[in-house]
Design a protein around this motif. Structure first.
Motif, short mmCIF file in Angstrom:
data_model
loop_
_atom_site.label_atom_id
_atom_site.label_comp_id
_atom_site.label_asym_id
_atom_site.label_seq_id
_atom_site.Cartn_x
_atom_site.Cartn_y
_atom_site.Cartn_z
N LYS A 37 0.83 -1.21 0.00
CA LYS A 37 0.00 0.00 0.00
C LYS A 37 0.87 1.25 0.00
N SER A 38 1.88 1.28 0.85
CA SER A 38 2.73 2.47 0.95
C SER A 38 3.55 2.67 -0.32
N ALA A 39 4.10 1.59 -0.87
CA ALA A 39 4.92 1.70 -2.09
C ALA A 39 4.09 2.18 -3.27
N LEU A 40 2.89 1.64 -3.42
CA LEU A 40 2.03 2.04 -4.53
C LEU A 40 1.58 3.48 -4.39
N LEU A 41 1.27 3.89 -3.17
CA LEU A 41 0.83 5.26 -2.93
C LEU A 41 1.93 6.26 -3.31
N VAL A 42 3.15 5.97 -2.90
CA VAL A 42 4.27 6.86 -3.21
C VAL A 42 4.65 6.75 -4.69
N ALA A 43 4.46 5.58 -5.27
CA ALA A 43 4.83 5.38 -6.68
C ALA A 43 4.01 6.26 -7.61
N ILE A 44 2.77 6.58 -7.24
CA ILE A 44 1.90 7.36 -8.12
C ILE A 44 2.53 8.69 -8.53
N PRO A 45 2.93 9.55 -7.58
CA PRO A 45 3.57 10.81 -8.01
C PRO A 45 4.95 10.60 -8.62
N PHE A 46 5.71 9.62 -8.12
CA PHE A 46 7.05 9.42 -8.64
C PHE A 46 7.04 8.87 -10.08
N ILE A 47 6.11 7.99 -10.37
CA ILE A 47 5.99 7.48 -11.74
C ILE A 47 5.48 8.57 -12.67
N THR A 48 4.55 9.38 -12.17
CA THR A 48 4.07 10.52 -12.97
C THR A 48 5.22 11.44 -13.31
N TRP A 49 6.05 11.72 -12.32
CA TRP A 49 7.26 12.53 -12.51
C TRP A 49 8.16 11.85 -13.55
N ASP A 50 8.36 10.56 -13.43
CA ASP A 50 9.20 9.79 -14.32
C ASP A 50 8.71 9.88 -15.77
N ILE A 51 7.40 9.70 -15.95
CA ILE A 51 6.81 9.77 -17.29
C ILE A 51 7.01 11.16 -17.90
N TRP A 52 6.78 12.17 -17.08
CA TRP A 52 6.93 13.56 -17.53
C TRP A 52 8.37 13.86 -17.92
N PHE A 53 9.32 13.49 -17.06
CA PHE A 53 10.73 13.75 -17.34
C PHE A 53 11.20 13.00 -18.58
N THR A 54 10.71 11.78 -18.75
CA THR A 54 11.10 11.00 -19.93
C THR A 54 10.54 11.66 -21.20
#
Length: 233
Positions: A37-54
């Motif tokens: 639960k904690s990893a997925l919750l934090v992954a949401i903004p970080f993956i969004t950031w990752d997609i944007w930066f890529t």
């Protein structure tokens, strides 16, 4: 074989921690739910950031080192990164917290936050035109202020100490991802978007990024673990 490089890095990062989770002295497997639960919750903004930066070309991936499955412009391995790396980090923290008396490290909370806030604020002001640098500095600043002054987390000293230990694993893992021992890096960075200061092949921002991600996952892990404990009573 080269196409399995990134997935193998993740596998070897997590496998020992995963198997050790079932050791009767550790029993971390009982907290898998809280971790996911904690990893997925934090992954949401970080993956969004990752997609944007890529998409912006701040960084990009050499797909010769991946198995070829892409989701939203990211290799599947990059998505798994946000589960595998935090798992090893939280497991390590859990073990240190379980077997060692580290409460004395809470006396360094104020010092850690004080110097981190000064450094992050200065870097953000001086390098506002370097998007990876400034966003990493701002995020770290916000997270530390929230954890220290809002929720009064008393474990920042312990977490910072454990993250220092985790750097022993950070260097080989991120080192390979950024090109150590390879013909070309798996993750490439636009020189205009970061400081250009590297620890070996690793941009210094990666360490700060990883620290902030670790703190956030740990915060939510503790929250979900506490909720689970209260529901059992």
């Amino acid at each position: 074989m080269m196409s399995y490089t990134y997935i193998l890095i993740l596998f070897f990062t997590i496998i020992i921690c995963f198997l050790s989770s079932f050791d009767h002295r550790i029993l971390f497997y009982r907290h898998f739910g809280a971790f996911i639960k904690s990893a997925l919750l934090v992954a949401i903004p970080f993956i969004t950031w990752d997609i944007w930066f890529t998409a912006k070309g701040v960084w990009w991936f050499d797909t010769d080192y991946t198995i070829g499955i892409m989701i939203a412009g990211l290799p599947i391995e990059e998505w798994l990164f946000f589960i595998c790396i935090p798992f090893s980090c939280i497991f390590t923290y859990f073990c240190f917290d379980k077997f060692f008396k580290l409460e004395w490290l809470s006396s360094f909370n104020n010092l850690i936050v004080f110097f981190s806030v000064i450094i992050c604020s200065t870097v953000a002001l001086l390098y506002y035109d370097r998007i990876y640098t400034v966003l990493t500095a701002i995020l770290t600043l916000v997270v530390l202020i929230y954890l220290h002054f809002v929720v009064r987390a008393d474990w920042l000293g312990k977490a910072s100490f454990v993250f220092t230990i985790l750097m022993l694993g950070f260097f080989p893992v991120n080192g390979i991802l950024t090109g150590t021992g390879l013909e070309s890096p798996i993750v490439n960075y636009n020189p205009a978007d970061f400081l250009g200061i590297r620890m070996g092949t690793i941009p210094v921002e990666d360490a700060v990024y990883g620290y902030t991600q670790f703190l956030l996952v740990l915060y939510f892990f503790n929250q979900f673990k506490q909720i689970h404990h209260e529901n059992k009573e």
